[in-house]
Design a protein around this motif. Structure first.
Motif, PDB file in Angstrom:
ATOM      1  N   THR A  26       0.914  -1.309   0.121  1.00  0.00           N
ATOM      2  CA  THR A  26       0.155  -0.117   0.064  1.00  0.00           C
ATOM      3  C   THR A  26       0.877   1.342  -0.081  1.00  0.00           C
ATOM      4  O   THR A  26       0.639   1.945  -0.940  1.00  0.00           O
ATOM      5  N   CYS A  30       1.029   4.275  -2.870  1.00  0.00           N
ATOM      6  CA  CYS A  30       0.932   5.592  -2.637  1.00  0.00           C
ATOM      7  C   CYS A  30       2.216   6.284  -2.834  1.00  0.00           C
ATOM      8  O   CYS A  30       2.052   7.613  -3.376  1.00  0.00           O
ATOM      9  N   THR A  49       0.588   2.934 -11.432  1.00  0.00           N
ATOM     10  CA  THR A  49      -0.455   2.132 -10.397  1.00  0.00           C
ATOM     11  C   THR A  49      -0.427   0.814 -10.853  1.00  0.00           C
ATOM     12  O   THR A  49      -0.362  -0.183 -10.017  1.00  0.00           O
ATOM     13  N   TYR A  72      -5.476   1.920  -0.483  1.00  0.00           N
ATOM     14  CA  TYR A  72      -4.870   2.749  -1.202  1.00  0.00           C
ATOM     15  C   TYR A  72      -5.993   3.816  -1.586  1.00  0.00           C
ATOM     16  O   TYR A  72      -5.892   5.152  -1.499  1.00  0.00           O
ATOM     17  N   LEU A  75      -7.465   5.864   1.183  1.00  0.00           N
ATOM     18  CA  LEU A  75      -6.661   6.903   1.465  1.00  0.00           C
ATOM     19  C   LEU A  75      -6.724   7.957   0.574  1.00  0.00           C
ATOM     20  O   LEU A  75      -6.489   9.124   0.890  1.00  0.00           O
ATOM     21  N   GLY A  76      -6.777   7.729  -0.720  1.00  0.00           N
ATOM     22  CA  GLY A  76      -7.029   8.850  -1.846  1.00  0.00           C
ATOM     23  C   GLY A  76      -8.249   9.384  -1.691  1.00  0.00           C
ATOM     24  O   GLY A  76      -8.595  10.807  -1.866  1.00  0.00           O
ATOM     25  N   VAL A  82      -2.507  10.641  -3.020  1.00  0.00           N
ATOM     26  CA  VAL A  82      -1.771   9.612  -3.610  1.00  0.00           C
ATOM     27  C   VAL A  82      -2.395   9.115  -5.049  1.00  0.00           C
ATOM     28  O   VAL A  82      -1.814   8.245  -5.664  1.00  0.00           O
ATOM     29  N   GLY A  88      -6.023  14.043  -4.758  1.00  0.00           N
ATOM     30  CA  GLY A  88      -6.852  13.154  -3.667  1.00  0.00           C
ATOM     31  C   GLY A  88      -8.153  13.636  -3.403  1.00  0.00           C
ATOM     32  O   GLY A  88      -8.326  14.670  -4.029  1.00  0.00           O
TER      33      GLY A  88
END
Length: 190
Positions: A26, A30, A49, A72, A75-76, A82, A88
Motif C-alpha cells: 500500500t 501511495c 499504479t 490505497y 486513503l486517496g 496519492v 486526492g
C-alpha cells in the motif's frame, strides 16, 4: 492454494508477515502512483499504479492485493494526495479517470486469481493479466465516455490505445519480477 502463506494460515507470525506486506505494498502504491506523466491529448495520465498492482498479486495473492489496493483507494478518497499528479479526494474518483481507478480493483482480482490458479504457467498468467487489464480498460473507458460525452470509440482512442504499449511492457516486467520476488518470499517465509 496461495503461492505464499496467507492470512488463512493459523500461525500468528504468518498473519503478521502478511499484514506487513499489505502495508508495504500500500505504501509503495501511495509513493509510485502519484508519479505520473500527463499526456496532452488525454485526461488519463501514464501511471505506475497498474505495475504495482501486477507485482502485488505475486507478493500478496489476489485477496490481500485487493485489500491493499482498496486501502490505497480509501486513503486517496479521504484526501491524501496519492492519486496521479498528487491528487486526492472523492472528486478524483468521480472525475474522468475514476473508472480506471475503480476498474483496477477488478484488474487485481482477476489477474491475481488466475496467477494463483496457474502458478507454474507464466503464459496463462500473462493472459490473465491481459484480461484484467481489458476489464480495467472497459470500466475506465465507459466512465471516461460518460464524463466527457464521448463515443466509446473516442474513449478508446484517448483512454486506451495510447497506453497499450506501456501497459504490455509493465505486464511483462511485472510477470518476470513478480515470479522472481514470489520465489524469494516463499523461500523466506516457509
Amino acid at each position: 492454494m496461495n503461492p505464499i502463506p496467507s492470512a488463512t494460515t493459523k500461525h500468528p507470525q504468518v498473519r503478521t508477515h502478511l499484514l506487513v506486506r499489505i502495508a508495504l505494498v500500500t505504501a509503495i502504491t501511495c509513493i509510485l502512483a502519484p508519479l505520473s506523466i500527463p499526456l496532452p491529448f488525454s485526461p488519463v495520465p501514464l501511471s505506475l499504479t497498474n505495475l504495482v498492482l501486477y507485482i502485488s498479486i505475486f507478493i500478496l495473492g489476489w485477496k490481500a492485493a485487493a485489500v491493499s489496493y482498496l486501502v490505497y483507494l480509501l486513503l486517496g478518497a479521504i484526501g491524501l494526495p496519492v492519486f496521479s499528479g498528487f491528487a486526492g479526494g472523492l472528486g478524483k474518483l468521480a472525475g474522468p479517470t475514476g473508472g480506471y481507478l475503480v476498474g483496477m480493483i477488478f484488474l487485481t482480482i482477476l489477474s491475481g486469481w488466475i496467477a494463483e490458479r496457474f502458478l507454474k504457467k507464466p503464459a496463462v498468467i500473462l493472459i490473465g493479466m491481459l484480461l484484467g487489464s481489458a476489464v480495467n480498460y472497459l470500466f475506465g473507458t465507459v466512465w471516461l465516455c460518460v464524463q466527457l460525452h464521448l463515443s466509446f470509440a473516442e474513449g478508446l482512442m484517448i483512454g486506451v490505445v495510447p497506453y497499450l504499449f506501456f501497459d504490455i511492457t509493465k505486464i511483462l516486467i511485472a510477470l518476470f519480477a513478480g515470479l522472481t520476488i514470489q520465489k524469494r518470499l516463499k523461500a523466506l517465509l516457509l
